[in-house]
Write a protein that holds these residues in place. Sequence first.
Motif, PDB file in Angstrom:
ATOM      1  N   GLY A   3      -3.752  15.398   3.752  1.00  0.00           N
ATOM      2  CA  GLY A   3      -2.727  16.126   2.879  1.00  0.00           C
ATOM      3  C   GLY A   3      -1.827  15.985   1.848  1.00  0.00           C
ATOM      4  N   SER A   4      -1.750  14.170   1.953  1.00  0.00           N
ATOM      5  CA  SER A   4      -1.612  14.025   0.648  1.00  0.00           C
ATOM      6  C   SER A   4      -2.030  13.473  -0.446  1.00  0.00           C
ATOM      7  CB  SER A   4      -0.588  12.123   1.556  1.00  0.00           C
ATOM      8  OG  SER A   4      -2.252  11.566   1.436  1.00  0.00           O
ATOM      9  N   LYS A   5      -3.462  14.085  -0.045  1.00  0.00           N
ATOM     10  CA  LYS A   5      -3.999  13.978  -1.170  1.00  0.00           C
ATOM     11  C   LYS A   5      -4.319  14.814  -2.417  1.00  0.00           C
ATOM     12  CE  LYS A   5      -7.520   9.212  -1.124  1.00  0.00           C
ATOM     13  NZ  LYS A   5      -7.461   8.932  -2.002  1.00  0.00           N
ATOM     14  N   LEU A  44       8.404  14.478  -2.792  1.00  0.00           N
ATOM     15  CA  LEU A  44       9.502  13.435  -1.764  1.00  0.00           C
ATOM     16  C   LEU A  44       8.146  14.013  -0.513  1.00  0.00           C
ATOM     17  CD1 LEU A  44      11.894  12.038  -0.846  1.00  0.00           C
ATOM     18  CD2 LEU A  44      12.946  14.079  -0.376  1.00  0.00           C
ATOM     19  N   VAL A  45       8.025  15.697   0.247  1.00  0.00           N
ATOM     20  CA  VAL A  45       6.483  15.139   1.216  1.00  0.00           C
ATOM     21  C   VAL A  45       5.853  14.720   0.877  1.00  0.00           C
ATOM     22  CG1 VAL A  45       5.140  17.069   2.146  1.00  0.00           C
ATOM     23  CG2 VAL A  45       7.691  17.799   1.692  1.00  0.00           C
ATOM     24  N   SER A  50       1.903   9.809   1.579  1.00  0.00           N
ATOM     25  CA  SER A  50       1.094   8.913   1.437  1.00  0.00           C
ATOM     26  C   SER A  50       1.376   7.402   2.576  1.00  0.00           C
ATOM     27  CB  SER A  50       1.700   8.696   0.050  1.00  0.00           C
ATOM     28  OG  SER A  50       1.179   9.267  -0.409  1.00  0.00           O
ATOM     29  N   ILE A  51       3.057   7.258   3.131  1.00  0.00           N
ATOM     30  CA  ILE A  51       3.429   6.517   3.982  1.00  0.00           C
ATOM     31  C   ILE A  51       2.413   5.926   5.317  1.00  0.00           C
ATOM     32  CG2 ILE A  51       5.423   5.408   4.949  1.00  0.00           C
ATOM     33  CD1 ILE A  51       6.946   6.267   2.408  1.00  0.00           C
ATOM     34  N   GLU A  55      -1.291   4.924   1.961  1.00  0.00           N
ATOM     35  CA  GLU A  55      -1.986   5.302   0.673  1.00  0.00           C
ATOM     36  C   GLU A  55      -1.188   5.150  -0.742  1.00  0.00           C
ATOM     37  OE1 GLU A  55      -4.864   9.488   2.212  1.00  0.00           O
ATOM     38  OE2 GLU A  55      -3.342  10.224   0.534  1.00  0.00           O
ATOM     39  N   ALA A  56      -1.344   5.502  -2.258  1.00  0.00           N
ATOM     40  CA  ALA A  56      -0.643   4.833  -2.106  1.00  0.00           C
ATOM     41  C   ALA A  56       0.422   5.396  -2.877  1.00  0.00           C
ATOM     42  CB  ALA A  56      -1.602   4.736  -3.917  1.00  0.00           C
ATOM     43  N   LYS A  57       1.973   5.139  -3.103  1.00  0.00           N
ATOM     44  CA  LYS A  57       2.925   5.733  -3.132  1.00  0.00           C
ATOM     45  C   LYS A  57       2.948   5.925  -4.691  1.00  0.00           C
ATOM     46  CE  LYS A  57       4.593   2.245   0.074  1.00  0.00           C
ATOM     47  NZ  LYS A  57       2.516   2.179   0.659  1.00  0.00           N
ATOM     48  N   TYR A  58       2.801   4.774  -5.507  1.00  0.00           N
ATOM     49  CA  TYR A  58       3.621   4.849  -6.623  1.00  0.00           C
ATOM     50  C   TYR A  58       3.470   6.123  -7.942  1.00  0.00           C
ATOM     51  CZ  TYR A  58      -1.489   4.494  -8.269  1.00  0.00           C
ATOM     52  OH  TYR A  58      -3.160   5.033  -8.650  1.00  0.00           O
ATOM     53  N   GLY A  59       2.573   6.982  -7.107  1.00  0.00           N
ATOM     54  CA  GLY A  59       2.680   8.612  -8.293  1.00  0.00           C
ATOM     55  C   GLY A  59       3.988   9.248  -7.938  1.00  0.00           C
TER      56      GLY A  59
END
Length: 96
Positions: A3-5, A44-45, A50-51, A55-59
């Motif tokens: 879902g995060s991707k 924010l979601v 991602s957390i 997964e990567a959070k920078y974006g």
Amino acid sequence: MTGSKALKWTTGVCELLLAIPLLGAVIIIGTSYAPLFIMFVLHLVALVLSIQNREAKYGSVMGLITCALGWIPFLGWLLHLVTGILLLVSAAKRDA
């Protein structure tokens, strides 16, 4: 695809849409800055997902910063462009 991707792909494309000169400004100003608030919630979601998925959070973090500063002319354009690229790069990365 997690879902995060999927959310990173979506927010990345939206950020790049907002980075199009004049069109992005018309969208933002014409809707009384509502897209910045909507994108803030989506970033924010995506960050929370991602957390959870490690997964990567920078974006997503950059997206939150962009929403806070995106109303500033020229800086907003640059931030939307950079954030869109970062989100698409992080979404395209393969899972480890």
